[in-house]
Design a protein around this motif. Structure first.
Motif, PDB file in Angstrom:
ATOM      1  N   ALA A   1       0.736  -1.399  -0.245  1.00  0.00           N
ATOM      2  CA  ALA A   1      -0.238  -0.209  -0.059  1.00  0.00           C
ATOM      3  C   ALA A   1       1.111   1.140  -0.624  1.00  0.00           C
ATOM      4  CB  ALA A   1      -0.773  -0.102   0.826  1.00  0.00           C
ATOM      5  N   ALA A   2       1.930   1.602   0.907  1.00  0.00           N
ATOM      6  CA  ALA A   2       2.726   2.369   1.039  1.00  0.00           C
ATOM      7  C   ALA A   2       3.757   2.621  -0.571  1.00  0.00           C
ATOM      8  CB  ALA A   2       3.645   2.316   2.412  1.00  0.00           C
ATOM      9  N   ALA A   3       3.722   1.796  -0.975  1.00  0.00           N
ATOM     10  CA  ALA A   3       4.421   1.724  -2.553  1.00  0.00           C
ATOM     11  C   ALA A   3       3.883   2.038  -3.711  1.00  0.00           C
ATOM     12  CB  ALA A   3       5.281   0.016  -3.165  1.00  0.00           C
ATOM     13  N   GLY A   4       2.437   2.478  -3.508  1.00  0.00           N
ATOM     14  CA  GLY A   4       1.492   2.215  -4.305  1.00  0.00           C
ATOM     15  C   GLY A   4       1.258   1.787  -5.212  1.00  0.00           C
ATOM     16  N   LEU A   5       1.232   0.225  -5.150  1.00  0.00           N
ATOM     17  CA  LEU A   5       1.138  -0.756  -5.677  1.00  0.00           C
ATOM     18  C   LEU A   5      -0.161  -1.356  -5.454  1.00  0.00           C
ATOM     19  CD1 LEU A   5       4.493  -2.327  -5.232  1.00  0.00           C
ATOM     20  CD2 LEU A   5       3.701  -1.217  -7.082  1.00  0.00           C
ATOM     21  N   PRO A   6      -1.224  -1.509  -6.521  1.00  0.00           N
ATOM     22  CA  PRO A   6      -2.849  -2.074  -6.966  1.00  0.00           C
ATOM     23  C   PRO A   6      -2.256  -3.734  -6.203  1.00  0.00           C
ATOM     24  CG  PRO A   6      -2.172  -1.005  -8.499  1.00  0.00           C
ATOM     25  CD  PRO A   6      -1.181  -0.698  -8.284  1.00  0.00           C
ATOM     26  N   ALA A   7      -3.123  -4.238  -4.544  1.00  0.00           N
ATOM     27  CA  ALA A   7      -2.972  -5.574  -4.145  1.00  0.00           C
ATOM     28  C   ALA A   7      -3.832  -6.139  -4.231  1.00  0.00           C
ATOM     29  CB  ALA A   7      -1.841  -5.553  -2.918  1.00  0.00           C
ATOM     30  N   LYS A   8      -3.234  -7.645  -4.180  1.00  0.00           N
ATOM     31  CA  LYS A   8      -4.384  -8.470  -4.329  1.00  0.00           C
ATOM     32  C   LYS A   8      -3.827  -9.869  -3.114  1.00  0.00           C
ATOM     33  CE  LYS A   8      -7.723  -7.581  -6.921  1.00  0.00           C
ATOM     34  NZ  LYS A   8      -7.628  -8.152  -8.386  1.00  0.00           N
ATOM     35  N   ARG A   9      -5.087 -10.610  -2.436  1.00  0.00           N
ATOM     36  CA  ARG A   9      -4.144 -11.209  -1.234  1.00  0.00           C
ATOM     37  C   ARG A   9      -4.327 -13.172  -2.016  1.00  0.00           C
ATOM     38  NH1 ARG A   9      -7.017 -12.820   3.261  1.00  0.00           N
ATOM     39  NH2 ARG A   9      -5.689 -14.195   4.750  1.00  0.00           N
ATOM     40  N   ILE A  10      -4.350 -13.501  -1.492  1.00  0.00           N
ATOM     41  CA  ILE A  10      -4.485 -15.302  -2.098  1.00  0.00           C
ATOM     42  C   ILE A  10      -4.630 -15.612  -0.686  1.00  0.00           C
ATOM     43  CG2 ILE A  10      -4.603 -17.247  -3.440  1.00  0.00           C
ATOM     44  CD1 ILE A  10      -2.927 -15.375  -5.794  1.00  0.00           C
ATOM     45  N   GLN A  11      -5.587 -16.666  -0.223  1.00  0.00           N
ATOM     46  CA  GLN A  11      -5.046 -17.199   0.981  1.00  0.00           C
ATOM     47  C   GLN A  11      -5.200 -18.813   0.374  1.00  0.00           C
ATOM     48  OE1 GLN A  11      -5.468 -16.960   4.723  1.00  0.00           O
ATOM     49  NE2 GLN A  11      -4.324 -18.557   4.000  1.00  0.00           N
ATOM     50  N   LEU A  12      -4.182 -18.755   0.927  1.00  0.00           N
ATOM     51  CA  LEU A  12      -3.410 -20.234   0.212  1.00  0.00           C
ATOM     52  C   LEU A  12      -4.193 -21.548   0.925  1.00  0.00           C
ATOM     53  CD1 LEU A  12      -0.667 -19.053  -0.966  1.00  0.00           C
ATOM     54  CD2 LEU A  12      -2.593 -20.378  -2.952  1.00  0.00           C
ATOM     55  N   THR A  13      -4.928 -22.668   0.754  1.00  0.00           N
ATOM     56  CA  THR A  13      -5.446 -23.414   1.398  1.00  0.00           C
ATOM     57  C   THR A  13      -5.359 -25.080   0.617  1.00  0.00           C
ATOM     58  OG1 THR A  13      -7.682 -23.216   0.794  1.00  0.00           O
ATOM     59  CG2 THR A  13      -7.362 -22.786   2.808  1.00  0.00           C
ATOM     60  N   PRO A  14      -4.991 -26.212   1.399  1.00  0.00           N
ATOM     61  CA  PRO A  14      -5.298 -27.919   0.572  1.00  0.00           C
ATOM     62  C   PRO A  14      -6.212 -27.764  -1.276  1.00  0.00           C
ATOM     63  CG  PRO A  14      -5.403 -28.069   2.682  1.00  0.00           C
ATOM     64  CD  PRO A  14      -5.629 -26.567   2.690  1.00  0.00           C
TER      65      PRO A  14
ATOM     66  N   VAL B   1       0.796  -9.306  -4.927  1.00  0.00           N
ATOM     67  CA  VAL B   1       0.770 -10.263  -5.025  1.00  0.00           C
ATOM     68  C   VAL B   1       0.969 -10.408  -3.383  1.00  0.00           C
ATOM     69  CG1 VAL B   1      -0.125 -12.787  -5.413  1.00  0.00           C
ATOM     70  CG2 VAL B   1      -0.327 -11.191  -7.549  1.00  0.00           C
ATOM     71  N   ILE B   2       0.153 -10.770  -2.698  1.00  0.00           N
ATOM     72  CA  ILE B   2       0.536 -10.743  -1.363  1.00  0.00           C
ATOM     73  C   ILE B   2      -0.111 -12.764  -0.723  1.00  0.00           C
ATOM     74  CG2 ILE B   2       0.394 -10.871   1.109  1.00  0.00           C
ATOM     75  CD1 ILE B   2      -0.181  -8.218   0.166  1.00  0.00           C
ATOM     76  N   ALA B   3       0.672 -13.991  -1.415  1.00  0.00           N
ATOM     77  CA  ALA B   3       0.131 -15.424  -1.236  1.00  0.00           C
ATOM     78  C   ALA B   3       0.679 -15.367   0.491  1.00  0.00           C
ATOM     79  CB  ALA B   3       1.663 -16.052  -1.959  1.00  0.00           C
ATOM     80  N   ASP B   4      -0.717 -15.700   1.180  1.00  0.00           N
ATOM     81  CA  ASP B   4      -0.751 -16.403   2.350  1.00  0.00           C
ATOM     82  C   ASP B   4      -0.334 -18.005   2.527  1.00  0.00           C
ATOM     83  OD1 ASP B   4      -0.649 -14.731   4.608  1.00  0.00           O
ATOM     84  OD2 ASP B   4      -2.758 -14.007   4.803  1.00  0.00           O
ATOM     85  N   GLU B   5       0.130 -18.239   3.414  1.00  0.00           N
ATOM     86  CA  GLU B   5       0.397 -19.212   4.082  1.00  0.00           C
ATOM     87  C   GLU B   5       0.770 -20.265   3.154  1.00  0.00           C
ATOM     88  OE1 GLU B   5      -1.713 -19.663   7.639  1.00  0.00           O
ATOM     89  OE2 GLU B   5      -3.690 -19.530   6.468  1.00  0.00           O
ATOM     90  N   ILE B   6       1.538 -20.490   2.000  1.00  0.00           N
ATOM     91  CA  ILE B   6       1.815 -20.598   0.889  1.00  0.00           C
ATOM     92  C   ILE B   6       1.705 -22.036   0.681  1.00  0.00           C
ATOM     93  CG2 ILE B   6       4.481 -20.348   0.402  1.00  0.00           C
ATOM     94  CD1 ILE B   6       4.413 -19.860  -2.643  1.00  0.00           C
ATOM     95  N   ASN B   7       2.688 -22.642   1.553  1.00  0.00           N
ATOM     96  CA  ASN B   7       2.865 -23.822   2.281  1.00  0.00           C
ATOM     97  C   ASN B   7       2.021 -24.487   2.627  1.00  0.00           C
ATOM     98  OD1 ASN B   7       3.186 -22.900   4.771  1.00  0.00           O
ATOM     99  ND2 ASN B   7       5.049 -23.737   5.320  1.00  0.00           N
TER     100      ASN B   7
END
Length: 346
Positions: free
Chosen positions: A70-83, A115-121
Motif C-alpha cells: 500500500a505504501a509503495a502505491g502498488l495495487p495488491a491482491k491477497r490470496i489465502q492458500l489452502t489445500p 500479490v500477497i500469497a498467504d500461507e503458501i506452504n
C-alpha cells in the motif's frame, strides 16, 4: 508551484532512499520491531525480486506485506492458500459468455502489481506451481494462451514453519524464485510486547487520521523510476570477484550438499545494488553484499544432514563463509556521468 502533489510525484524520479523511509514509516505505524524485515522487502522491491516471509501465526507477516504494498502505491491482491485451492483460482480460467457466444478469460488475483500469497506452504504443489511462471517470467499460460502480468510485479509469500501440521515444503525450483527468505518473529522484550498492544489499540483511529493527512500517493510508475536508479548502480570488478569467491567457497565446503546457482549469484548482485541505492551510494561496496547475501542464499543452500527447509544451518554456514572470504580493499567509483542513487524527488 502546483499544489497537485500526486502529479508531481508521478512525474519525478523517486529516490530509493525516499521509498525506504516511506515504507519504514508506514509499517512502523502498525508493526513493532520489524525494521530489518522492511529494509529487505524494500531492497527486493527495488531489485525486482520476490520475498518469502516465514514465521509462526500472529507475528504480523501479512500486515507487513500489506502495508509495504500500500505504501509503495502498488495495487495488491491477497490470496489465502489452502489445500483445496486450484491453479485456476490463482491464474484465472476460461469461462463461456452466453451473450457473446464465446469463451473469455477471467483473470485471477495474480493479475496485480503486488500479490500477497498467504500461507503458501498450506497449498498443494499444483497450486504452488501456479505462481512459478508468474514469478520468473511475469506472465501466465492458461489453455495454451499467454497473458502478461502488470509491471512492476511483486510477490510476497508467507509461510508457517515446516514443523507445523498441514504444511507442504516448497520445491527447490519454487524457492529459487524468491530473492529473499526472511524470518519474522515476535519481539522478545516485555517493553516491545507492551508497544505491540498499544499500537493495536490505537491503529484504527490513527489509520484514518494518517490517510487524511497523507501528502501524496505513490504509483507503479514511481517504483519503475526508482528501479531505474538502482539499475545504474556501479558494480566494480573486485566486487564481482568477491561474489565469485563466495560461491566457490560454498562449492568446496563439505557441509554444503548443493551450492547456490549462478542465478542466485545474480540475485545477490541485484540486491546489493538496491541496498547501495538505499544508502544513497552510486556504487556497491562489500558491506552491501554482506547485508543481503545470507537472506538471499539461505533458502538456496542445501546442508548435509540438515532437515529439508532448515535455513538456520544454512544461515550459520553463510555467516562463516562471509567472515572467512577475503574482502576487496579497492572498490572503484562509477564514472562521473553515472546517475546517482539520490537523484529524483525527495
Amino acid at each position: 508551484m502546483s499544489n497537485d502533489t500526486s502529479t508531481s510525484t508521478t512525474s519525478s524520479v523517486l529516490a530509493p532512499a525516499t521509498l525506504h523511509e516511506r515504507l519504514q514509516r508506514a509499517v512502523g505505524e502498525a508493526v513493532v520491531g520489524q525494521e530489518a524485515v522492511v529494509t529487505q522487502l524494500t531492497t527486493a522491491l527495488l531489485a525486482g525480486g520476490h520475498v518469502l516471509l516465514e514465521g509462526a501465526p500472529g507475528v504480523a507477516k501479512t500486515t507487513i506485506a500489506t502495508r509495504v504494498a500500500a505504501a509503495a502505491g502498488l495495487p495488491a491482491k491477497r490470496i489465502q492458500l489452502t489445500p483445496d485451492v486450484l491453479p485456476a483460482d490463482i491464474t484465472g480460467t476460461q469461462l463461456y459468455n452466453e451473450q457473446e457466444g464465446a469463451f473469455e478469460f477471467r483473470r485471477g488475483p495474480v493479475f496485480s502489481n503486488a500479490v500477497i500469497a498467504d500461507e503458501i506452504n498450506r497449498a498443494m504443489p499444483k497450486a504452488q506451481a501456479a505462481l512459478l511462471e508468474a514469478m520468473e517470467e511475469g506472465r501466465v499460460s492458461v489453455d495454451g494462451e499467454t497473458h502478461s502480468l502488470p509491471s512492476p510485479f511483486f510477490v510476497v509469500a508467507t509461510q508457517n514453519p515446516l514443523d507445523m501440521a498441514g504444511t507442504y515444503p516448497l520445491p527447490e525450483s519454487q524457492l529459487d524464485r524468491f530473492m529473499f527468505h526472511l524470518t519474522v518473529s515476535a519481539p522478545s522484550s516485555d517493553d516491545a510486547l507492551v508497544d505491540i498492544l498499544t499500537t493495536a489499540d490505537e491503529r484504527e483511529r490513527d489509520d484514518k487520521r494518517r490517510r487524511q493527512a497523507s501528502p501524496y500517493t505513490l504509483t507503479p510508475e514511481a517504483i519503475h523510476s526508482a528501479r531505474g536508479l538502482v539499475n545504474a548502480i556501479h558494480v566494480s570488478a573486485p566486487i564481482k570477484q568477491y561474489l565469485v569467491a563466495l560461491m566457490r567457497s560454498l562449492e568446496t565446503d563439505s557441509r554444503a550438499a548443493a551450492a547456490p546457482s549462478p542465478r542466485a549469484l545474480i540475485g545477490v548482485q541485484r540486491a546489493a545494488k538496491a541496498r547501495a541505492a538505499i544508502e544513497r551510494r552510486a556504487y556497491v561496496i562489500p558491506e552491501d553484499i554482506k547485508r543481503v547475501a545470507i537472506d538471499a542464499l539461505c533458502h538456496r543452500l542445501t546442508i548435509e544432514q540438515a532437515p529439508r527447509g532448515d535455513t538456520e544451518a544454512a544461515r550459520e554456514l553463510l555467516g562463516e563463509t562471509l567472515d572467512a572470504t577475503a574482502v576487496p580493499t579497492m572498490v572503484s567509483a562509477p564514472a562521473s556521468d553515472t546517475p546517482l542513487a539520490t537523484d529524483g524527488g525527495e
